[in-house]
Design a protein around this motif. Sequence first.
Motif, PDB file in Angstrom:
ATOM      1  N   ASP A  10      20.260 -14.916 -33.987  1.00  0.00           N
ATOM      2  CA  ASP A  10      21.682 -14.673 -33.745  1.00  0.00           C
ATOM      3  C   ASP A  10      22.362 -14.149 -34.993  1.00  0.00           C
ATOM      4  O   ASP A  10      23.293 -13.332 -34.915  1.00  0.00           O
ATOM      5  N   GLY A  11      21.931 -14.642 -36.141  1.00  0.00           N
ATOM      6  CA  GLY A  11      22.542 -14.183 -37.385  1.00  0.00           C
ATOM      7  C   GLY A  11      22.243 -12.731 -37.685  1.00  0.00           C
ATOM      8  O   GLY A  11      23.001 -12.072 -38.407  1.00  0.00           O
ATOM      9  N   ALA A  12      21.135 -12.231 -37.154  1.00  0.00           N
ATOM     10  CA  ALA A  12      20.753 -10.840 -37.423  1.00  0.00           C
ATOM     11  C   ALA A  12      21.281  -9.884 -36.369  1.00  0.00           C
ATOM     12  O   ALA A  12      21.066  -8.678 -36.464  1.00  0.00           O
ATOM     13  N   THR A  13      21.939 -10.427 -35.356  1.00  0.00           N
ATOM     14  CA  THR A  13      22.459  -9.572 -34.297  1.00  0.00           C
ATOM     15  C   THR A  13      23.934  -9.821 -34.088  1.00  0.00           C
ATOM     16  O   THR A  13      24.501 -10.781 -34.636  1.00  0.00           O
ATOM     17  N   GLN A  14      24.547  -8.957 -33.331  1.00  0.00           N
ATOM     18  CA  GLN A  14      25.961  -9.116 -32.999  1.00  0.00           C
ATOM     19  C   GLN A  14      26.148  -8.896 -31.506  1.00  0.00           C
ATOM     20  O   GLN A  14      25.392  -8.138 -30.879  1.00  0.00           O
ATOM     21  N   PRO A  15      27.150  -9.581 -30.898  1.00  0.00           N
ATOM     22  CA  PRO A  15      27.340  -9.443 -29.446  1.00  0.00           C
ATOM     23  C   PRO A  15      27.867  -8.055 -29.090  1.00  0.00           C
ATOM     24  O   PRO A  15      28.622  -7.446 -29.852  1.00  0.00           O
ATOM     25  N   ARG A  16      27.470  -7.584 -27.912  1.00  0.00           N
ATOM     26  CA  ARG A  16      27.942  -6.278 -27.421  1.00  0.00           C
ATOM     27  C   ARG A  16      28.166  -6.383 -25.921  1.00  0.00           C
ATOM     28  O   ARG A  16      27.312  -6.867 -25.189  1.00  0.00           O
ATOM     29  N   ARG A  17      29.331  -5.982 -25.487  1.00  0.00           N
ATOM     30  CA  ARG A  17      29.690  -6.081 -24.071  1.00  0.00           C
ATOM     31  C   ARG A  17      29.390  -4.745 -23.386  1.00  0.00           C
ATOM     32  O   ARG A  17      29.887  -3.689 -23.799  1.00  0.00           O
ATOM     33  N   VAL A  18      28.555  -4.783 -22.338  1.00  0.00           N
ATOM     34  CA  VAL A  18      28.193  -3.554 -21.630  1.00  0.00           C
ATOM     35  C   VAL A  18      28.457  -3.729 -20.140  1.00  0.00           C
ATOM     36  O   VAL A  18      28.430  -4.848 -19.607  1.00  0.00           O
ATOM     37  N   LEU A  19      28.742  -2.608 -19.473  1.00  0.00           N
ATOM     38  CA  LEU A  19      28.952  -2.617 -18.028  1.00  0.00           C
ATOM     39  C   LEU A  19      27.665  -2.187 -17.338  1.00  0.00           C
ATOM     40  O   LEU A  19      27.090  -1.153 -17.684  1.00  0.00           O
ATOM     41  N   VAL A  20      27.203  -2.998 -16.396  1.00  0.00           N
ATOM     42  CA  VAL A  20      25.989  -2.672 -15.645  1.00  0.00           C
ATOM     43  C   VAL A  20      26.367  -2.509 -14.178  1.00  0.00           C
ATOM     44  O   VAL A  20      27.357  -3.058 -13.694  1.00  0.00           O
ATOM     45  N   ARG A  21      25.567  -1.713 -13.478  1.00  0.00           N
ATOM     46  CA  ARG A  21      25.795  -1.516 -12.035  1.00  0.00           C
ATOM     47  C   ARG A  21      25.269  -2.729 -11.279  1.00  0.00           C
ATOM     48  O   ARG A  21      24.092  -3.073 -11.398  1.00  0.00           O
ATOM     49  N   ARG A  22      26.139  -3.365 -10.512  1.00  0.00           N
ATOM     50  CA  ARG A  22      25.721  -4.589  -9.821  1.00  0.00           C
ATOM     51  C   ARG A  22      25.797  -4.481  -8.301  1.00  0.00           C
ATOM     52  O   ARG A  22      24.972  -5.043  -7.608  1.00  0.00           O
ATOM     53  N   HIS A  23      26.808  -3.796  -7.777  1.00  0.00           N
ATOM     54  CA  HIS A  23      26.966  -3.716  -6.319  1.00  0.00           C
ATOM     55  C   HIS A  23      27.029  -2.256  -5.888  1.00  0.00           C
ATOM     56  O   HIS A  23      27.814  -1.473  -6.450  1.00  0.00           O
TER      57      HIS A  23
END
Length: 287
Positions: A10-23
């Motif tokens: 976790d310390g070597a990475t950072q969060p990223r919010r992505v949109l995925v196709r779900r429906h």
Amino acid sequence: MDSGDRKAADGATQPRRVLVRRHSGTVRVTHWVNVLCFGILLMSGLQIFNAHPELYWGHYGADADWSFLALEAKRGEGGAIEGVTRIGALEIPTTGVLGASKVNGEIRPRGFPNVATLPGFRDLAEGRRWHFFFAWLFVINGFAYLVYGFLAGHFRRDLAPSRDQLTPRHLWHEIATHARLRFPKGEEARRYNALQKLAYCGVAFVLLPVMVLTGLTMSPGMDAALPWLVDLFGGRQSARSLHFIAATLLVLFVVIHLAMVFASGLFNNLRSMITGRYAIETREPKS
């Protein structure tokens, strides 16, 4: 990965919010048509039920027959009308909600209250017209969903639980995490969890077919054309009771479904059912 390794990662990475196709578009359209149909079918169905708010089992059901559930109105102390819900021999006071509720400011005998029925006033013929029109729309919409689900692989790809999701250990883990309002994140959020799949399959392949078949069984015309329907459910009154019970289970499903939608993110879930895009949080290496 143990907790130490996870913290290092976790310390070597950072969060990223992505949109995925779900429906898909078909799933979204049929979902919202179902929302409209179910709301109107439920309220118009309660209007029809109010014409005789009792449930029987077998072929016959009238005032002289024993009913296992009834929404009744009785005269209490001082002659006041009181609502009573009777389940078998058990009687529960439900004045104002079930059995007797306010109509034009006065408590009157009424199975379900005016606010829960369509139309709000007592009119069986109008309720039947609403119910039967939207029942056909509901059936056509459900048939379109089934055709799409099988041909496009939606059921196999999105709703069929995988073998690892059906292990008792995994199911118990999902029940425990849902009870604590902890929902899948990251890659796990790309697919439905096991509880969602089981619930959606139960609705699509058990409750909704039961609703349609028991509804057809209550039609004298359909009984003449398909007499085996009455035998399948053990009588027209049994079919009416199963119709009511299945509708109650569907209402329970909707209540839990809406609660989970709110708890797991109202905006994200609404967006996914309108645009098809669902936001998940992934982790990427820090730059």
